[in-house]
Design a protein around this motif. Sequence first.
Motif, PDB file in Angstrom:
ATOM      1  N   GLU A 111       0.914  -1.092   0.069  1.00 49.23           N
ATOM      2  CA  GLU A 111       0.222   0.186   0.071  1.00 49.23           C
ATOM      3  C   GLU A 111       0.884   1.324  -0.149  1.00 49.23           C
ATOM      4  OE1 GLU A 111      -3.232   2.468   0.937  1.00 49.23           O
ATOM      5  OE2 GLU A 111      -2.956   1.030  -0.472  1.00 49.23           O
ATOM      6  N   ILE A 112       2.442   0.894   0.576  1.00 50.02           N
ATOM      7  CA  ILE A 112       3.059   2.511   0.746  1.00 50.02           C
ATOM      8  C   ILE A 112       3.934   2.837  -0.667  1.00 50.02           C
ATOM      9  CG2 ILE A 112       4.670   3.137   1.837  1.00 50.02           C
ATOM     10  CD1 ILE A 112       2.247   2.982   3.790  1.00 50.02           C
ATOM     11  N   ILE A 113       3.952   1.241  -1.100  1.00 54.14           N
ATOM     12  CA  ILE A 113       4.709   1.774  -2.716  1.00 54.14           C
ATOM     13  C   ILE A 113       3.799   2.704  -3.192  1.00 54.14           C
ATOM     14  CG2 ILE A 113       5.816   0.534  -4.071  1.00 54.14           C
ATOM     15  CD1 ILE A 113       7.041  -1.635  -1.964  1.00 54.14           C
ATOM     16  N   GLN A 114       2.416   2.284  -3.616  1.00 50.23           N
ATOM     17  CA  GLN A 114       1.834   2.706  -4.746  1.00 50.23           C
ATOM     18  C   GLN A 114       1.431   3.893  -4.127  1.00 50.23           C
ATOM     19  OE1 GLN A 114      -2.161   0.279  -5.400  1.00 50.23           O
ATOM     20  NE2 GLN A 114      -0.759  -1.535  -3.922  1.00 50.23           N
ATOM     21  N   GLY A 115       1.869   4.765  -2.748  1.00 51.95           N
ATOM     22  CA  GLY A 115       1.450   5.846  -2.276  1.00 51.95           C
ATOM     23  C   GLY A 115       0.578   6.312  -1.471  1.00 51.95           C
ATOM     24  N   ALA A 116      -0.243   4.967  -0.896  1.00 50.36           N
ATOM     25  CA  ALA A 116      -0.627   5.130   0.328  1.00 50.36           C
ATOM     26  C   ALA A 116      -2.591   6.056   0.076  1.00 50.36           C
ATOM     27  CB  ALA A 116      -0.239   5.732   1.542  1.00 50.36           C
ATOM     28  N   PRO A 117      -2.724   5.347  -1.448  1.00 41.61           N
ATOM     29  CA  PRO A 117      -3.870   5.957  -1.853  1.00 41.61           C
ATOM     30  C   PRO A 117      -5.288   5.187  -1.101  1.00 41.61           C
ATOM     31  CG  PRO A 117      -3.505   4.057  -3.177  1.00 41.61           C
ATOM     32  CD  PRO A 117      -2.263   4.542  -1.842  1.00 41.61           C
ATOM     33  N   ARG A 118      -4.654   4.854   0.200  1.00 40.44           N
ATOM     34  CA  ARG A 118      -6.283   4.333   0.652  1.00 40.44           C
ATOM     35  C   ARG A 118      -6.098   4.363   2.360  1.00 40.44           C
ATOM     36  NH1 ARG A 118      -6.201   1.486  -3.505  1.00 40.44           N
ATOM     37  NH2 ARG A 118      -4.244   0.322  -3.454  1.00 40.44           N
ATOM     38  N   LEU A 119      -4.428   4.977   2.506  1.00 35.62           N
ATOM     39  CA  LEU A 119      -3.916   4.600   3.936  1.00 35.62           C
ATOM     40  C   LEU A 119      -3.729   6.095   3.902  1.00 35.62           C
ATOM     41  CD1 LEU A 119      -2.330   2.479   4.667  1.00 35.62           C
ATOM     42  CD2 LEU A 119      -4.689   2.651   6.111  1.00 35.62           C
ATOM     43  N   ALA A 120      -3.254   7.011   3.135  1.00 36.64           N
ATOM     44  CA  ALA A 120      -3.422   8.467   3.558  1.00 36.64           C
ATOM     45  C   ALA A 120      -3.694   9.513   4.415  1.00 36.64           C
ATOM     46  CB  ALA A 120      -3.129   9.303   2.286  1.00 36.64           C
ATOM     47  N   GLY A 121      -4.792   9.496   4.139  1.00 41.03           N
ATOM     48  CA  GLY A 121      -5.862  10.080   5.914  1.00 41.03           C
ATOM     49  C   GLY A 121      -5.354   9.753   6.900  1.00 41.03           C
ATOM     50  N   VAL A 122      -5.167   8.065   7.242  1.00 41.07           N
ATOM     51  CA  VAL A 122      -4.616   7.378   9.257  1.00 41.07           C
ATOM     52  C   VAL A 122      -2.948   7.868   9.234  1.00 41.07           C
ATOM     53  CG1 VAL A 122      -4.246   5.356   9.693  1.00 41.07           C
ATOM     54  CG2 VAL A 122      -6.422   5.687   8.287  1.00 41.07           C
ATOM     55  N   ILE A 123      -2.008   7.847   7.452  1.00 39.98           N
ATOM     56  CA  ILE A 123      -1.265   8.012   8.028  1.00 39.98           C
ATOM     57  C   ILE A 123      -0.949   9.982   8.734  1.00 39.98           C
ATOM     58  CG2 ILE A 123       1.345   7.776   7.392  1.00 39.98           C
ATOM     59  CD1 ILE A 123       0.159   5.825   5.140  1.00 39.98           C
ATOM     60  N   GLU A 124      -1.578  10.323   7.830  1.00 36.83           N
ATOM     61  CA  GLU A 124      -1.454  11.648   8.063  1.00 36.83           C
ATOM     62  C   GLU A 124      -1.899  12.021   9.155  1.00 36.83           C
ATOM     63  OE1 GLU A 124      -0.933  13.825   3.702  1.00 36.83           O
ATOM     64  OE2 GLU A 124      -2.907  13.875   4.778  1.00 36.83           O
ATOM     65  N   GLY A 125      -2.985  11.457   9.856  1.00 37.49           N
ATOM     66  CA  GLY A 125      -3.710  11.577  11.047  1.00 37.49           C
ATOM     67  C   GLY A 125      -3.307  10.813  12.550  1.00 37.49           C
ATOM     68  N   ASP A 126      -3.468   9.558  12.573  1.00 36.42           N
ATOM     69  CA  ASP A 126      -3.180   8.905  13.711  1.00 36.42           C
ATOM     70  C   ASP A 126      -1.823   8.377  13.416  1.00 36.42           C
ATOM     71  OD1 ASP A 126      -5.541   9.081  14.025  1.00 36.42           O
ATOM     72  OD2 ASP A 126      -6.524   6.955  13.762  1.00 36.42           O
ATOM     73  N   LEU A 127      -1.225   8.109  12.242  1.00 41.74           N
ATOM     74  CA  LEU A 127      -0.028   7.737  12.576  1.00 41.74           C
ATOM     75  C   LEU A 127       1.267   8.923  12.578  1.00 41.74           C
ATOM     76  CD1 LEU A 127       2.214   5.544  12.741  1.00 41.74           C
ATOM     77  CD2 LEU A 127       2.129   5.229   9.994  1.00 41.74           C
ATOM     78  N   ARG A 128       0.780  10.310  12.614  1.00 42.01           N
ATOM     79  CA  ARG A 128       1.571  10.988  12.061  1.00 42.01           C
ATOM     80  C   ARG A 128       1.744  11.837  13.607  1.00 42.01           C
ATOM     81  NH1 ARG A 128       0.631  16.434   8.790  1.00 42.01           N
ATOM     82  NH2 ARG A 128       2.327  14.862   7.630  1.00 42.01           N
ATOM     83  N   ALA A 129       0.369  11.171  14.460  1.00 35.79           N
ATOM     84  CA  ALA A 129       0.260  12.102  15.749  1.00 35.79           C
ATOM     85  C   ALA A 129       1.106  11.540  16.775  1.00 35.79           C
ATOM     86  CB  ALA A 129      -1.262  12.767  16.593  1.00 35.79           C
ATOM     87  N   LEU A 130       1.024  10.271  16.636  1.00 35.01           N
ATOM     88  CA  LEU A 130       1.287   8.789  17.724  1.00 35.01           C
ATOM     89  C   LEU A 130       3.125   8.930  17.322  1.00 35.01           C
ATOM     90  CD1 LEU A 130       1.167   6.542  19.089  1.00 35.01           C
ATOM     91  CD2 LEU A 130       0.983   5.007  17.420  1.00 35.01           C
ATOM     92  N   VAL A 131       3.754   9.109  16.345  1.00 36.14           N
ATOM     93  CA  VAL A 131       5.238   9.927  16.232  1.00 36.14           C
ATOM     94  C   VAL A 131       5.062  10.698  16.529  1.00 36.14           C
ATOM     95  CG1 VAL A 131       7.207   9.933  14.966  1.00 36.14           C
ATOM     96  CG2 VAL A 131       4.963   8.074  14.226  1.00 36.14           C
ATOM     97  N   GLU A 132       4.773  12.094  16.592  1.00 37.63           N
ATOM     98  CA  GLU A 132       5.123  12.957  17.328  1.00 37.63           C
ATOM     99  C   GLU A 132       5.255  12.759  18.442  1.00 37.63           C
ATOM    100  OE1 GLU A 132       2.389  15.896  15.416  1.00 37.63           O
ATOM    101  OE2 GLU A 132       4.297  16.385  13.303  1.00 37.63           O
TER     102      GLU A 132
END
Length: 208
Positions: A111-132
């Motif tokens: 999914e990530i290799i394809q540019g995260a078309p179905r996960l971009a929102g989660v990565i920019e939201g939940d995952l980014r917040a958790l990493v921060e």
Amino acid sequence: MTATRSRIQQKNREAILDAALAVFSAHGFRGATLDQIAEGAGLSKPNLLYYFPSKEAVHSALLTGLLDTWLDPLKALDPKGEPVDEILAYVRRKLEMARDFPRESRLFAGEIIQGAPRLAGVIEGDLRALVEEKSVILRAWMTEGRIAQVDPTHLIFSIWALTQHYADFDAQVRLVLGPDHDPFAEAGGFLDTLFRRLLEPGAPKHSD
């Protein structure tokens, strides 16, 4: 009758998702077909479409179910714990996930290799917040002199890269090592030493 039907429906749904995980992790989203998934689940294609209206729907259900499992190891990093022990425990949890859930890891990587078309929102939201959130904890430990000064976000990235590699490139790892090696047993000791040395207080400071 209704309870029996519900159990059958749940069993069929689980069979579809398990078959889809195998197909998507082996062929990627574009290479996977509903016919392959139906065959793997032991169902007809029309029967599969009763549960999921499209290949996209099956893929989305898999990714949604995977996210919590994928985020849990980082969530467990405890700010009250011993810093090096907490980070090394996180490394071990990620390596165990690579060992125990290789198909899930490859699904996520695809999914990530394809540019995260179905996960971009989660990565920019939940995952980014958790990493921060966890980066704040890591920075505090560095400020207190309990671990070496390194970029906390790139530290997390490096843990991902050095653990998920053993799932995403499993064939390469095993071909290089040969049949007499257990890559996960050997990787555990190596990564423990690597990160322990990196995190040792007084190690050369790296700019953020």
